[in-house]
Design an enzyme around this catalytic site. Structure first.
Site, mmCIF file in Angstrom:
data_model
loop_
_atom_site.group_PDB
_atom_site.id
_atom_site.type_symbol
_atom_site.label_atom_id
_atom_site.label_comp_id
_atom_site.label_asym_id
_atom_site.label_seq_id
_atom_site.Cartn_x
_atom_site.Cartn_y
_atom_site.Cartn_z
ATOM 1 N N CYS A 1 -24.726 6.934 9.439
ATOM 2 C CA CYS A 1 -25.305 6.697 10.807
ATOM 3 C C CYS A 1 -26.073 5.641 10.295
ATOM 4 O O CYS A 1 -25.674 4.557 11.329
ATOM 5 C CB CYS A 1 -26.211 7.840 12.319
ATOM 6 S SG CYS A 1 -27.926 7.988 10.826
ATOM 7 N N HIS B 1 -31.901 10.072 12.594
ATOM 8 C CA HIS B 1 -30.710 9.403 13.407
ATOM 9 C C HIS B 1 -31.275 7.924 13.386
ATOM 10 O O HIS B 1 -32.117 8.066 13.518
ATOM 11 C CB HIS B 1 -30.623 9.906 14.778
ATOM 12 C CG HIS B 1 -29.410 9.120 14.710
ATOM 13 N ND1 HIS B 1 -27.659 9.218 14.571
ATOM 14 C CD2 HIS B 1 -28.310 8.275 15.889
ATOM 15 C CE1 HIS B 1 -26.771 8.936 14.839
ATOM 16 N NE2 HIS B 1 -27.406 8.654 16.329
ATOM 17 N N ASP C 1 -25.393 2.176 19.525
ATOM 18 C CA ASP C 1 -25.297 3.341 18.685
ATOM 19 C C ASP C 1 -23.686 3.612 18.240
ATOM 20 O O ASP C 1 -22.789 4.067 19.538
ATOM 21 C CB ASP C 1 -25.606 4.096 19.356
ATOM 22 C CG ASP C 1 -25.714 5.803 18.139
ATOM 23 O OD1 ASP C 1 -25.452 5.089 16.719
ATOM 24 O OD2 ASP C 1 -25.919 6.648 18.099
#
Length: 725
Positions: free
Chosen positions: A280, A338, A361
């Site tokens: 991530c 995250h 994202d």
């Protein structure tokens, strides 16, 4: 300078794009030494030099033309110093901009021009003759300095941090013990601008309909959605392939990246094959680089305890055995951290109240409109619980504010249950302006649930107000794809209850678990379990403690330590139980910065009821020292010395010690120092010569490993500022 004649006897000698002056004026210095790079809505200079006779304004006219795919804009060159219409291309000659055989023209693109590489042509047209010249290519970017641009950012300190800075900090670990990893965004490295533009050119949208794609590129929301999908390779010729477990031998382990430039260069060299591997923070950091290059203010954001709501019900479930071992039984998960990106823009598509920071994202988790991407999702919509707002607000909302239900299972049956409304999204960080310290954003995303009403709807529909009482209440559950219309339904959020140890008078027991101090690799891990008995009778309990390694994305691994004991607790007593996990019990399983889950299950032997408490933490790494001779500011193209060292502070001898030093833009490849044996308190050291070819912020990285470790037990980073003098 560019000069090319496309017809007739050439009268135009050359076209000077005044690159240096334009780059300074447009805040694009360093982005390219190959192309003129300018920002939309702001005039840039183009100087024409003629062989002899210039054009005669009485009998001829001078025109410029910009070409982008099938699109073309033609503008007559006018003598005027008045401001042009910001909605169309213009070319003007100001007083004093014309001389003997030389004229300077100020060209201005509309504030909503498409972000792309254009071609510029010059035309001289008379009643009997026409001459056309190809001046050459130039690149047009968004303009955060211009009020008319949707990405306008009012404060210069913000623009310097979120557009021009090539350095960032990624926060990782857990909310109790987070670490900082510097990141070099690298937008000023050679070839990075070209890589970012190529990413747009090979998107499915461009390949299927280039004209439509070019038209839509004026919109930063569209740009961010395209780039978001292209950073991961799940659906297209994207940049990065993700991997969260298993071997990384056929690529680069995600923790070994320290900058975006190396990744973008590898992708360009591979002609569109994905670079291996990302997780991530790598996906997000590369996305931040691309968006900053394109002119969209962007920052990297870390959410600690981020939920992945796989079924869209805004509730996340975790399952544990009756002895406290985490079980991988749920599609849902809670990541210790995250990382995503916030991009700054106005949102005329959904209304001014959703302007500002937008979550984008690129980590491939769930599909949005059939593609692995997420956002742009307005942060304000998340805080207001407007879950139908495009794009993907319900999914992002669950990431920061879902309830988590922890279930104890024994022999296939549920024997305990706890709902936690505060665990998810406990802390949200980004880098502070001008500092490596974190800026907390939690309040930008979340409000106390009990103080709330839930607002459902989006621009163009009337908002629905659904009342909420206490810590629960209905909220709208929306699909990840935006479909105008009423909410799909509602889901009832569970009340905040906990299965405790019932007493004869009906009261329950409280259990807490805490970690003492800051756990460091090579030292004992001290745990404290506190049990409260509020009743007037003695209780006999069985205490089960379990510790297991886990991936940051919540995947549980095998337990490496367990404890089972029977204890007695007196009436109204608060019992404190202390435990310690010795280094010898975990060193074969854990490395520096690994994340550990410890769970305690307390069972009442009389009633058979159970209660659960959990805690996640990460082990701090031993430190690596990095020192640059002469300080942390060096001159470009001048050799400097750096000393990297590691001292063994563990209480044991290490065999096969390896100290590795890297630095993209500073060193060629990896350099290593090796020792067969490294005794306690002994040092291993490596001296390296570093030379920077370009200015900006660079990173020296160092890692230490030994033959008894599964990977690097320590990793350190050092920021180096490179100046031109």
């Amino acid at each position: 300078m560019y000069s090319s004649t496309t017809g007739g006897q050439g009268r135009l000698k050359l076209v000077n794009f005044e690159t240096l002056e334009n780059h300074i004026s447009h805040e694009t210095q360093g982005l390219s030494n190959k192309y003129l790079v300018v920002r939309r809505g702001k005039p840039f200079k183009v100087t024409l030099v003629f062989y002899g006779q210039m054009w005669n304004p009485k009998t001829e006219y001078l025109a410029l033309q910009v070409l982008l795919g099938e699109m073309s804009a033609r503008m007559l060159v006018r003598f005027s110093d008045k401001r042009s219409d910001p909605r169309s291309w213009s070319a003007r000659i100001y007083p004093g901009d014309i001389g003997h055989r030389v004229v300077t023209i100020r060209v201005c693109a509309p504030a909503l021009s498409s972000v792309a590489q254009y071609q510029l042509m010059v035309h001289i047209v008379g009643s009997h003759e026409r001459s056309s010249y190809t001046a050459g290519p130039f690149v047009l970017l968004c303009n955060p300095w211009l009020k008319e641009d949707p990405v306008y950012m009012p404060l210069d300190a913000q623009r310097q941090e979120y557009v021009k800075s090539d350095y960032g900090v990624i926060y990782m670990g857990t909310d109790l013990n987070f670490s900082q990893q510097p990141w070099s965004f690298g937008q000023y490295e050679p070839g990075i601008l070209e890589a970012c533009l190529q990413l747009l050119q090979v998107s499915p949208q461009h390949l299927s309909n280039s004209h439509k794609d070019y038209v839509l590129r004026e919109n930063p929301a569209y740009l961010s959605r395209i780039v978001c999908a292209m950073v991961n390779s799940s659906d297209d010729m994207g940049l990065l392939e993700g991997r969260w477990k298993g071997s990384y031998k056929d690529g680069v382990k995600p923790t070994e990246w320290s900058g975006s430039a190396d990744i973008l260069h590898r992708w360009m060299a591979s002609k569109g094959n994905p670079v291996r591997y990302g997780q991530c923070w790598v996906f997000a950091s590369v996305l931040c680089t691309v968006m900053r290059v394109l002119g969209v203010p962007s920052r990297v954001v870390t959410v600690f305890n981020a939920a992945h709501d796989g079924d869209g019900n805004l509730i996340t479930e975790e399952f544990y055995s009756s002895t406290g071992e985490r079980l991988g039984l749920s599609k849902d998960s809670v990541w210790n951290f995250h990382v995503w990106v916030e991009c700054w823009m106005r949102r005329p598509d959904i209304g001014a109240k959703y302007d500002g920071w937008q979550v984008v994202d690129p980590t491939p988790q769930e599909r949005s409109a059939g593609v692995y991407r997420c956002g742009p999702c307005p942060v304000v919509a998340i805080r207001r619980r407007c879950l139908n707002t495009p794009y993907d607000t319900a999914f992002v909302y669950a990431s920061v504010d879902a309830d988590i239900v922890r279930v104890i299972v024994r022999s296939g049956k549920v024997v305990g249950r706890k709902v936690d409304t505060e665990w998810v999204g406990r802390l949200i960080f980004t880098k502070s302006i001008g500092s490596d310290a974190p800026e907390e954003l939690t309040d930008s995303y979340k409000r106390k649930k009990k103080d709330q009403t839930y607002r459902v709807g989006h621009s163009g529909l009337s908002d629905r107000i659904v009342s909420v009482s206490g810590n629960g209440g209905p909220v709208c559950r929306a699909s990840r794809s935006f479909v105008p219309g009423p909410p799909e339904g509602v889901c009832q959020m569970s009340p905040n209850v906990m299965s405790g140890l019932p007493n004869e008078d009906g009261s329950g027991s409280d259990v807490t678990l805490s970690i003492d101090g800051e756990p460091t690799l090579g030292k004992g891990i001290d745990l404290t379990v506190t049990v409260t008995n509020p009743s007037n009778s003695t209780r006999v309990l069985r205490e089960h403690l379990n510790a297991q390694l886990k991936e940051f994305n919540s995947s549980p691994e095998k337990s490496f330590w367990k404890s089972h004991q029977e204890v007695s607790i007196q009436p109204f007593q608060v019992l404190t139980r202390r435990h310690s996990i010795a280094p010898s019990e975990y060193e074969a399983f854990l490395a520096g910065d690994d994340i550990v889950t410890v769970a305690v299950v307390i069972k009442d032997l009389k009633t058979k009821e159970r209660v659960l408490a959990t805690q996640d933490f990460n082990l701090s790494s031993p430190k690596i020292s990095i020192e640059v001779d002469g300080g942390d500011s060096i001159q470009v193209k001048k050799e400097h010395k750096a000393i990297v060292s590691f001292t063994n502070e563990l209480n044991k001898t290490l065999s096969g010690a390896v100290l590795t030093v890297e630095g993209y833009g500073l060193l060629q490849g990896k350099q290593e120092a090796r020792l067969t044996i490294l005794h306690p308190n002994e040092k291993i050291e490596k001296k390296v010569a570093i030379t920077a070819s370009t200015s900006g912020t660079k990173l020296l990285t160092a890692s230490f490993s030994h033959s008894g470790s599964s990977g690097a037990i320590s990793r350190s980073y050092h920021k180096v500022s490179v100046t031109t003098r």
